[in-house]
Design an enzyme around this catalytic site. Structure first.
Site: not given
Ligand SMILES: *Cc1c(COP(=O)(O)O)cnc(C)c1O
Length: 386
Positions: A74, A181, A202-203, A328
């Site tokens: 983000t 993703q 990372a997560h 979402c």
């Molecule tokens: C999870 C996600 C985000 C946000 O990522 P964060 O690291 O949680 O801020 C942005 N874009 C996509 C496509 C995501 O799947």
């Protein structure tokens, strides 16, 4: 098998034990500030960050100096879009973004519109894919940025980014992509794909939460964006603030692991996904949302039709962690903007469920979910007044 079953790996993934192990010393004895240039503790932290930077750069085929660590995707997205607009708004105020982008992109676009940006929203076909010709038709002489995600978080649909990168290059426009993703699931090569700016996190790849990165191309062209946070000048001035050393170490390890494991894990996760999909498609009215071929191996987004709808989710969600066609944007109960952009009605979007799998899912879990959904179908039929 442990209940509840976790099938929401596109929302977040568990931290891999190897990643956790790599991080732990940086919470305890290796606590230095990576910006402390005068002593051992600082050098130790800085060295660990350097290694992580090389590991992440390696996963993107980038140069380590092109990586700016952030608090997540983000923030990386905000930095890229705001930073680009601030840098170039005197030259051009036009940006293009796809209607199925993540909220972090779309909401940043809305913010930029308030600052005077003009955004063209590129629609998608019913299968979620963009059309290159349509993108071309939106380009203007004052376009400063094209914004197309690699793979969609809800449907897994993979956009033709190499063609988009080539088009952007040809027109001298920056190409930003949200690869949150895609990283670790399909090969990404910032050179071949013609990417100028890229966000990742990372997560989503078995790393820790609260750490991500923005790739900023250093040559051909040298991408210029304005920093959005001032302070100590860390990360080449693009992102001031003391570095999250344990998080960054974990991100590096996770990126390295993901590259190592991709060839092994993606086919097996894909087989699990196909097994799940095949099992669920046997029930009446179930359909796949999004292109069934041009997509990630980790996800299936299914529309359940009117037999079950929301009831399915409510029954299922107690034992299977999944995501509905509205979940979402956290607290929101709006129908998914992604599914709506693909032409689904509000109702069909509400009756859709995303099952996203990861390397820790098992065939037993898949079979359990299939059976569980079957039971829901049965009870829905029994209780539904026809
Ligand atoms: C999870 C996600 C985000 C946000 O990522 P964060 O690291 O949680 O801020 C942005 N874009 C996509 C496509 C995501 O799947």
């Amino acid at each position: 098998m442990v209940l509840p079953v976790y099938m929401d790996n596109h929302a977040t993934t568990p931290c891999d034990p190897q990643v956790l192990e790599a991080m732990l010393p940086y919470f305890s004895d290796r606590y230095g500030n990576a910006s402390s240039k005068g002593h051992y503790f600082g050098w130790q932290a800085a060295e660990a960050v350097n290694i992580a930077r090389e590991q992440l750069a390696g996963a993107l085929q980038a140069d380590p100096r092109e990586i700016v660590f952030t608090s997540g995707s983000t923030e990386a997205i905000n930095l890229a879009l705001r930073g680009c607009f601030e840098m170039f708004s005197a030259k051009g105020r036009h940006l293009i973004a796809v209607t199925t982008e993540h909220r972090a992109v779309l909401d940043t676009c809305t913010h930029l519109e308030k600052l005077g940006a003009e955004i063209s929203y590129l629609p998608v076909l019913p299968d979620g894919l963009i059309e290159l010709e349509q993108l071309k038709s939106l380009l203007r002489s004052d376009t400063i940025l094209i914004c197309v995600m690699v793979a969609n978080n809800e449907t897994g649909v993979i956009q033709p980014i190499q063609s988009i990168g080539a088009l952007a290059k040809e027109r001298g426009i920056y190409f930003f992509t949200d690869a949150t993703q895609a990283l670790g699931k399909i090969p990404i090569n910032v050179e071949k794909d013609g990417i100028d700016l890229l966000a990742c996190s990372a997560h989503k790849i078995y790393g820790p939460k609260g750490v991500g990165a923005l790739y900023i191309r250093k040559k051909n062209p040298r991408v210029r964006i304005s920093a959005q946070q001032d302070g100590g000048g860390q990360e080449r001035g693009f992102r001031s603030g003391t570095l999250n050393v344990p998080g960054i170490v974990g991100f590096g390890k996770a990126a390295w692991l993901a590259s190592q494991e991709m060839e092994k894990h993606m086919p097996s996760i894909g087989r699990l996904r196909d097994r799940l999909e095949k099992g669920l498609m046997k029930y009446p009215g179930v359909q796949i949302n999004g292109n069934p071929i041009q997509r990630l191996a980790t996800v299936t987004n299914l529309s359940f039709g009117e037999v079950v709808g929301k009831q399915l989710l409510e029954n299922l969600i107690k034992e299977v962690a999944i995501s509905s066609g509205s979940a979402c944007s956290s607290a929101s109960t709006e129908p998914s903007h992604v599914l709506k952009a693909m032409g689904l009605s509000d109702e069909a979007a509400y009756q859709s469920i995303r099952f996203s799998l990861g390397k820790f899912n098992t065939p037993e879990e898949v079979d359990y979910v299939i059976e569980k959904v079957g039971k829901t179908f049965k009870s829905a039929k029994e209780f539904k007044p026809v």
